[in-house]
Design a protein around this motif. Structure first.
Motif, PDB file in Angstrom:
ATOM      1  N   GLU A  55     -40.040  86.600  34.494  1.00  0.00           N
ATOM      2  CA  GLU A  55     -40.098  85.309  33.800  1.00  0.00           C
ATOM      3  C   GLU A  55     -41.532  84.798  33.788  1.00  0.00           C
ATOM      4  OE1 GLU A  55     -37.233  81.965  34.167  1.00  0.00           O
ATOM      5  OE2 GLU A  55     -36.328  83.232  35.716  1.00  0.00           O
ATOM      6  N   ASN A  56     -41.875  84.042  32.768  1.00  0.00           N
ATOM      7  CA  ASN A  56     -43.179  83.398  32.707  1.00  0.00           C
ATOM      8  C   ASN A  56     -43.089  82.028  33.352  1.00  0.00           C
ATOM      9  OD1 ASN A  56     -44.579  85.463  31.358  1.00  0.00           O
ATOM     10  ND2 ASN A  56     -43.759  84.792  29.408  1.00  0.00           N
ATOM     11  N   TYR A  57     -44.140  81.665  34.081  1.00  0.00           N
ATOM     12  CA  TYR A  57     -44.206  80.362  34.739  1.00  0.00           C
ATOM     13  C   TYR A  57     -45.466  79.653  34.271  1.00  0.00           C
ATOM     14  CZ  TYR A  57     -43.901  76.763  38.307  1.00  0.00           C
ATOM     15  OH  TYR A  57     -43.787  75.558  38.948  1.00  0.00           O
ATOM     16  N   PRO A  58     -45.342  78.439  33.723  1.00  0.00           N
ATOM     17  CA  PRO A  58     -46.524  77.709  33.255  1.00  0.00           C
ATOM     18  C   PRO A  58     -47.284  77.104  34.437  1.00  0.00           C
ATOM     19  CG  PRO A  58     -44.565  76.387  32.914  1.00  0.00           C
ATOM     20  CD  PRO A  58     -44.102  77.712  33.462  1.00  0.00           C
ATOM     21  N   LEU A  59     -48.555  77.384  34.506  1.00  0.00           N
ATOM     22  CA  LEU A  59     -49.392  76.851  35.579  1.00  0.00           C
ATOM     23  C   LEU A  59     -50.483  75.993  34.941  1.00  0.00           C
ATOM     24  CD1 LEU A  59     -49.579  76.963  38.645  1.00  0.00           C
ATOM     25  CD2 LEU A  59     -51.183  78.852  38.402  1.00  0.00           C
ATOM     26  N   GLU A  60     -50.426  74.710  35.220  1.00  0.00           N
ATOM     27  CA  GLU A  60     -51.369  73.770  34.627  1.00  0.00           C
ATOM     28  C   GLU A  60     -52.790  74.042  35.112  1.00  0.00           C
ATOM     29  OE1 GLU A  60     -50.711  71.473  32.265  1.00  0.00           O
ATOM     30  OE2 GLU A  60     -48.672  72.281  32.260  1.00  0.00           O
ATOM     31  N   ALA A  61     -53.756  73.500  34.380  1.00  0.00           N
ATOM     32  CA  ALA A  61     -55.155  73.621  34.763  1.00  0.00           C
ATOM     33  C   ALA A  61     -55.374  72.998  36.139  1.00  0.00           C
ATOM     34  CB  ALA A  61     -56.035  72.918  33.733  1.00  0.00           C
ATOM     35  N   ARG A  62     -56.232  73.633  36.909  1.00  0.00           N
ATOM     36  CA  ARG A  62     -56.610  73.139  38.244  1.00  0.00           C
ATOM     37  C   ARG A  62     -55.395  72.816  39.111  1.00  0.00           C
ATOM     38  NH1 ARG A  62     -61.132  70.286  35.151  1.00  0.00           N
ATOM     39  NH2 ARG A  62     -62.841  71.732  35.489  1.00  0.00           N
TER      40      ARG A  62
ATOM     41  N   LYS B 290     -38.141  81.226  44.515  1.00  0.00           N
ATOM     42  CA  LYS B 290     -37.844  79.799  44.580  1.00  0.00           C
ATOM     43  C   LYS B 290     -39.172  79.043  44.631  1.00  0.00           C
ATOM     44  CE  LYS B 290     -35.793  76.187  47.407  1.00  0.00           C
ATOM     45  NZ  LYS B 290     -35.164  75.862  48.683  1.00  0.00           N
ATOM     46  N   ALA B 291     -39.362  78.107  43.704  1.00  0.00           N
ATOM     47  CA  ALA B 291     -40.575  77.301  43.685  1.00  0.00           C
ATOM     48  C   ALA B 291     -40.544  76.319  44.860  1.00  0.00           C
ATOM     49  CB  ALA B 291     -40.681  76.547  42.364  1.00  0.00           C
ATOM     50  N   LEU B 292     -41.599  76.361  45.699  1.00  0.00           N
ATOM     51  CA  LEU B 292     -41.708  75.469  46.858  1.00  0.00           C
ATOM     52  C   LEU B 292     -42.705  74.344  46.615  1.00  0.00           C
ATOM     53  CD1 LEU B 292     -41.915  78.077  49.761  1.00  0.00           C
ATOM     54  CD2 LEU B 292     -39.888  76.841  48.964  1.00  0.00           C
ATOM     55  N   VAL B 293     -43.832  74.690  45.990  1.00  0.00           N
ATOM     56  CA  VAL B 293     -44.916  73.738  45.750  1.00  0.00           C
ATOM     57  C   VAL B 293     -45.440  73.961  44.343  1.00  0.00           C
ATOM     58  CG1 VAL B 293     -47.269  73.078  46.430  1.00  0.00           C
ATOM     59  CG2 VAL B 293     -45.612  73.729  48.181  1.00  0.00           C
ATOM     60  N   ASP B 294     -45.725  72.867  43.644  1.00  0.00           N
ATOM     61  CA  ASP B 294     -46.409  72.938  42.358  1.00  0.00           C
ATOM     62  C   ASP B 294     -47.235  71.670  42.233  1.00  0.00           C
ATOM     63  OD1 ASP B 294     -47.291  72.941  39.711  1.00  0.00           O
ATOM     64  OD2 ASP B 294     -45.487  73.957  39.005  1.00  0.00           O
ATOM     65  N   THR B 295     -48.557  71.809  42.270  1.00  0.00           N
ATOM     66  CA  THR B 295     -49.419  70.634  42.314  1.00  0.00           C
ATOM     67  C   THR B 295     -49.564  69.929  40.967  1.00  0.00           C
ATOM     68  OG1 THR B 295     -51.430  71.959  42.035  1.00  0.00           O
ATOM     69  CG2 THR B 295     -50.707  71.486  44.301  1.00  0.00           C
ATOM     70  N   ARG B 296     -48.914  70.417  39.910  1.00  0.00           N
ATOM     71  CA  ARG B 296     -48.921  69.655  38.661  1.00  0.00           C
ATOM     72  C   ARG B 296     -48.092  68.379  38.809  1.00  0.00           C
ATOM     73  NH1 ARG B 296     -45.006  72.962  34.472  1.00  0.00           N
ATOM     74  NH2 ARG B 296     -43.625  73.690  36.101  1.00  0.00           N
ATOM     75  N   PHE B 297     -47.179  68.358  39.781  1.00  0.00           N
ATOM     76  CA  PHE B 297     -46.373  67.176  40.055  1.00  0.00           C
ATOM     77  C   PHE B 297     -47.094  66.323  41.088  1.00  0.00           C
ATOM     78  CE2 PHE B 297     -43.327  70.560  38.918  1.00  0.00           C
ATOM     79  CZ  PHE B 297     -42.837  70.002  37.740  1.00  0.00           C
ATOM     80  N   SER B 298     -47.070  65.021  40.932  1.00  0.00           N
ATOM     81  CA  SER B 298     -47.816  64.137  41.832  1.00  0.00           C
ATOM     82  C   SER B 298     -47.384  64.297  43.286  1.00  0.00           C
ATOM     83  CB  SER B 298     -47.691  62.677  41.388  1.00  0.00           C
ATOM     84  OG  SER B 298     -46.345  62.277  41.396  1.00  0.00           O
ATOM     85  N   SER B 299     -46.117  64.609  43.510  1.00  0.00           N
ATOM     86  CA  SER B 299     -45.632  64.804  44.888  1.00  0.00           C
ATOM     87  C   SER B 299     -46.003  66.184  45.432  1.00  0.00           C
ATOM     88  CB  SER B 299     -44.114  64.644  44.934  1.00  0.00           C
ATOM     89  OG  SER B 299     -43.499  65.730  44.240  1.00  0.00           O
ATOM     90  N   GLY B 300     -46.394  67.096  44.546  1.00  0.00           N
ATOM     91  CA  GLY B 300     -46.658  68.471  44.955  1.00  0.00           C
ATOM     92  C   GLY B 300     -45.405  69.313  45.023  1.00  0.00           C
ATOM     93  N   LEU B 301     -44.257  68.683  44.788  1.00  0.00           N
ATOM     94  CA  LEU B 301     -42.971  69.375  44.848  1.00  0.00           C
ATOM     95  C   LEU B 301     -42.415  69.560  43.442  1.00  0.00           C
ATOM     96  CD1 LEU B 301     -41.405  67.348  47.779  1.00  0.00           C
ATOM     97  CD2 LEU B 301     -42.554  69.570  47.902  1.00  0.00           C
ATOM     98  N   PRO B 302     -41.755  70.681  43.191  1.00  0.00           N
ATOM     99  CA  PRO B 302     -41.122  70.868  41.882  1.00  0.00           C
ATOM    100  C   PRO B 302     -40.119  69.751  41.596  1.00  0.00           C
ATOM    101  CG  PRO B 302     -41.129  72.911  43.122  1.00  0.00           C
ATOM    102  CD  PRO B 302     -41.570  71.832  44.061  1.00  0.00           C
ATOM    103  N   ALA B 303     -39.943  69.441  40.316  1.00  0.00           N
ATOM    104  CA  ALA B 303     -39.040  68.358  39.908  1.00  0.00           C
ATOM    105  C   ALA B 303     -37.607  68.619  40.351  1.00  0.00           C
ATOM    106  CB  ALA B 303     -39.107  68.170  38.401  1.00  0.00           C
ATOM    107  N   GLN B 304     -37.188  69.883  40.373  1.00  0.00           N
ATOM    108  CA  GLN B 304     -35.839  70.246  40.816  1.00  0.00           C
ATOM    109  C   GLN B 304     -35.884  71.619  41.461  1.00  0.00           C
ATOM    110  OE1 GLN B 304     -33.328  70.357  37.382  1.00  0.00           O
ATOM    111  NE2 GLN B 304     -34.211  72.209  36.571  1.00  0.00           N
TER     112      GLN B 304
END
Length: 109
Positions: free
Chosen positions: A77-84, A55-69
């Motif tokens: 499965e592959n998970y896309p991880l943005e730069a930095r 379960k995705a808890l945090v993803d800093t590509r989103f401005s809130s740091g939280l996954p969109a859903q």
């Protein structure tokens, strides 16, 4: 060791391997993936312990740091991880599927 690599991913927690103290219920494991590079990467998620999902808890590509859903991912499965950016996952059980709802994706309730 390759000094040009700028990404790492690792799991912390109980994988149910050889342990002196075995509990009947698997403990939650955490998966942390970090990309310090300037290009997006695709990480292949490892199998979660005891057949659980990630379960995705945090993803800093989103401005809130939280996954969109709220979303659960299967190992492999592959998970896309943005730069930095970084992403943090927890192993767990997917919620029960409601009629007309995808088993691995739920609306952000």
């Amino acid at each position: 060791h390759d000094p040009s690599r700028r990404a790492i991913g690792f799991v912390l927690g109980d994988f149910g391997g050889d342990s002196r103290e075995k509990s009947p219920e698997p403990n939650g494991s955490l998966l942390l993936m970090m990309n310090a590079g300037v290009e997006a990467l695709s990480f292949r998620l490892p199998l979660a312990p005891s057949g659980r999902l990630w379960k995705a808890l945090v993803d800093t590509r989103f401005s809130s740091g939280l996954p969109a859903q709220e979303r659960f991912y299967q190992g492999g499965e592959n998970y896309p991880l943005e730069a930095r950016s970084l992403a943090l996952f927890e192993s767990g059980e997917a919620p029960q599927k409601d009629a007309g709802e995808d088993a691995l994706t739920t609306s952000g309730r």
